[in-house]
Design an enzyme around this catalytic site. Sequence first.
Site, short mmCIF file in Angstrom:
data_model
loop_
_atom_site.label_atom_id
_atom_site.label_comp_id
_atom_site.label_asym_id
_atom_site.label_seq_id
_atom_site.Cartn_x
_atom_site.Cartn_y
_atom_site.Cartn_z
N GLU A 58 7.37 -37.04 11.71
CA GLU A 58 7.24 -36.24 10.49
C GLU A 58 6.88 -37.11 9.28
O GLU A 58 6.10 -36.71 8.42
CB GLU A 58 8.51 -35.45 10.22
CG GLU A 58 8.90 -34.46 11.31
CD GLU A 58 7.78 -33.49 11.66
OE1 GLU A 58 6.90 -33.24 10.80
OE2 GLU A 58 7.76 -32.99 12.80
N LYS A 115 0.83 -1.21 0.00
CA LYS A 115 0.00 0.00 0.00
C LYS A 115 0.86 1.26 0.00
O LYS A 115 0.67 2.16 -0.82
CB LYS A 115 -0.94 0.00 1.23
CG LYS A 115 -1.88 -1.18 1.24
CD LYS A 115 -2.80 -1.17 2.44
CE LYS A 115 -2.07 -1.33 3.75
NZ LYS A 115 -1.40 -2.63 3.89
N THR A 116 1.82 1.28 0.90
CA THR A 116 2.71 2.43 0.96
C THR A 116 3.49 2.55 -0.34
O THR A 116 3.67 3.65 -0.88
CB THR A 116 3.67 2.29 2.16
OG1 THR A 116 2.90 2.05 3.33
CG2 THR A 116 4.49 3.54 2.35
P1 ADP Z 1 2.13 -1.97 3.30
O1 ADP Z 1 2.22 -0.50 3.30
O2 ADP Z 1 0.97 -2.51 2.52
O3 ADP Z 1 2.17 -2.58 4.67
P2 ADP Z 1 4.60 -1.72 1.93
O4 ADP Z 1 4.17 -0.95 0.77
O5 ADP Z 1 5.26 -0.95 3.03
O6 ADP Z 1 3.41 -2.56 2.55
O7 ADP Z 1 5.55 -2.90 1.44
C1 ADP Z 1 6.78 -3.17 2.02
C2 ADP Z 1 7.78 -3.63 0.99
O8 ADP Z 1 7.41 -4.88 0.45
C3 ADP Z 1 7.86 -2.72 -0.20
O9 ADP Z 1 8.78 -1.71 0.03
C4 ADP Z 1 8.29 -3.65 -1.32
O10 ADP Z 1 9.68 -3.84 -1.29
C5 ADP Z 1 7.64 -4.94 -0.94
N1 ADP Z 1 6.34 -5.11 -1.63
C6 ADP Z 1 5.14 -5.23 -1.03
N2 ADP Z 1 4.16 -5.38 -1.95
C7 ADP Z 1 4.75 -5.36 -3.15
C8 ADP Z 1 4.25 -5.47 -4.50
N3 ADP Z 1 2.94 -5.64 -4.77
N4 ADP Z 1 5.14 -5.41 -5.50
C9 ADP Z 1 6.46 -5.25 -5.24
N5 ADP Z 1 6.98 -5.14 -4.02
C10 ADP Z 1 6.15 -5.19 -2.96
ZN ZN Z 2 3.42 -33.03 14.03
MG MG Z 3 2.52 0.70 4.92
#
Ligand code: ADP
Ligand code: ZN
Ligand code: MG
Length: 595
Positions: free
Chosen positions: A395, A179-180
Site C-alpha cells: 500500500e 429522480k423519484t
Molecule cells: P432515483 O429515483 O434517482 O434512483 P431516489 O430519488 O429514489 O433516486 O433517491 C433515493 C434517496 O436518496 C432519496 O430518498 C434521498 O434521500 C436521497 N437523494 C438522492 N438524490 C438526492 C438529491 N439530489 N438531494 C437530496 N437527497 C437525495
Molecule cells: Zn494494490
Molecule cells: Mg427511483
Amino acid sequence: MQWLGLKPAPSMSYSGLLRSIRSGNVKELVLSPRQRDVQVRLKNGEQQTVPVFANDTLLLRTAEAARVPLSVRDDRQSEANAALVSNLLLAALVIGGLALLIRRSAQVANRAIGFGRSQARVQAESQDTVRFEDVAGIGEAKEELQEVVTFLKTPETFTSIGARIPKGVLLIGPPGTGKTLLARAIAGEAGVPFFSLSGSEFVEMFVGVGASRVRDLFRQAKAKAPCIIFIDEIDAVGRQRGAGIGGGNDEREQTLNQLLTEMDGFEENSGVVLLAATNRPDVLDTALMRPGRFDRQIRVDLPDRRGREQILAVHARSKPLDESVSLAAWALRTPGFSGADLANLLNEAAILTARRERQTIEDSALSDALERITMGLAVAPLQDNAKKRLIAYHEIGHALLTALVPQADRLDKVTLLPRAGGIGGFARMTPDEERLDSGLVSKADLKARLVVALGGRAAELVVFGPSEITQGASGDLEMVSRLAREMVTRFGFSDLGPVALDADGSEVFLGRDWLRPQPSHSMITGNRIDQAVRQLARQALDQALTLLLPRRRLMDALVEELISDETIEGDRLRAIVAADAAAGSATAPLTPSPR
Ligand code: ADP
Ligand code: ZN
Ligand code: MG
C-alpha cells in the site's frame, strides 16, 4: 418408560413427599429432570410418582439431609418421544402452509378475472411532505420541473401567450440521483393530485391486465385534471418492442402500445402532465420519445462537488453534526457518490454515533461510515505480522507514488485495516475534481494512473525480491490491463496510431444489440495491440521501480508509521515525502534492480 399423557396419577403430594423423606419412610428416589417428576420407592415397597419443580433444590437438599439415595434417570427415550411430536407438528405446518398457498393463488386468479383496476396510488395535495428544498445538487433539473409546477398551478400564464406545455417529461439519470425524490417534490409543491405507479407494476403475469391498468389510470387522471401521472422506472414497460429474448413479452408490448395510445389521446394543455423516470434511456422504445409524447427529457446527473455538499447539507439538517465537521471536505472525499449514497453515508454515521453513545456526529464516525460503505465492515485487527508488513509495503508503494508522480491523483489516505472482505489495506485517491468534471483525461494522466496502480507490485519487488511477490496485486494488474488496452484501442495512445480498434465496450443490453460487434481489426493488429498493452504496463512498472528503489529508507519509515498508526492521511504523507526530498535521501540505489 412412560408415554406422554399416560403418567400414573400422583397420589402423593409434594409436601407429603418431603414429609416422608424427613420421617425416613423413603427408600430411594429416581429423578427425571426433563419430565419434572420423581419416582419414589417407599420402605413399605410402594411406588409413587410425584411431580416436582424444574431445578428443584429443596428436594435435593432434603433427600441429602435424610441420607436417601437419589439417582437421576437418563430419559433419552422421552426425548425421542418429544422429537416425534415436533416432527408431527412440522408436517402439520407444511400441510397447512400448502393449503394457504393454494387458497392465495385462487384469489389471485379471481383478481385477474376481475381485471385489475389501476393500483396507482393517488396522492392528495400536501400529503407528500417532500419539497423542492429537499432536493439538492441538481439545479437544472429542478428549474425545468419548477416550470411544470407553475403550469399546473396557474396554467393561464402559459396558455394566454399560446405556449404549449409538454405532455410528457422524462427524467433520465443513474440510480440514486433523486429522480423519484424530484417527482415527489413536484407533487408536494404543485398541490395537485398525483398518480404514481411503478413500471414493474404494469407488467403483470396475466395478459391484458397491464393494458387495462394504463387505460384505467388515464381515465382517473383525466377526471381529476390538472394532475400529474408519474411512472417510475418506465423502462420496465417502455423497452424497445420486439427486442425481448425468450419470449413472453407480448403483454409488455400491449401495455406499451396502450400507453402510447393514451398519450396521443389526451389533447394539448389538458392539464395532465405525464412524468416518468428511468436509468436506462438506451433501452426505451424510440416511439416513446417522439414529439407529443415524452418530448422533454431532463438529465439528472451524479452531483459534482458543490452538489454533493448541498445534498449533505440537506440530509444533515435532521442530524446533530459536530461543529468540527466540514461538509465541504466530505464532499471532496466522495467523488462519484450519488445522492442516495450520501444520504446513506450520513445515516450510517448517525447509527455509529448512536452506538458509541455520542451526542454529535463527528468526523471519525463519518470516516468509519465511509469505509463501511466502500469497503465492508471492519473486523478484528490483522494478526499475522509478516503478512501485515507485506500489505503495508504494497500500500505504501501505491501511496508514495501518488506523491512522486506529478500527474497522479491526490492521495486521500492510506490505511491498513482488516476487513471482512479480506482486504488488508488500501490507498484511496481523490481524483482531481476539475479533471472529472471536464471528462477529459490526458495520456500523461493515464500513464500516471498506471504507474500508481503498479506501485504495490513494485514495492513488493523492491523489498521482498522477485520470488516473494504475491497475488495481492491481481486486482491492480487487472485494472492496469483494462486501462492500458483502452489506451491502445480506444484513445490512440500508442504507436498503433490514432485509430479506434475496438467497438465501444459498453454494457450489452440483451436485445437490440445483443450480438457483440465484431472486432474491427485483423489478427495481426490484435497481436500488435497485445504487444502495445504489455509495453505500456512494462514501462509503468519500470517507472515505479525507478522511483521506489532509491527510496527504500523512506518506504521503511512510512511502513513503520502505517503499522503503528494504521492510517496515514494524504497531507501527512506528502509532508513526509517533501521533508525527505529536502534532506536529499533519494540518492543512488542501494541494490541493483531486481528485474
Ligand atoms: P432515483 O429515483 O434517482 O434512483 P431516489 O430519488 O429514489 O433516486 O433517491 C433515493 C434517496 O436518496 C432519496 O430518498 C434521498 O434521500 C436521497 N437523494 C438522492 N438524490 C438526492 C438529491 N439530489 N438531494 C437530496 N437527497 C437525495
Ligand atoms: Zn494494490
Ligand atoms: Mg427511483
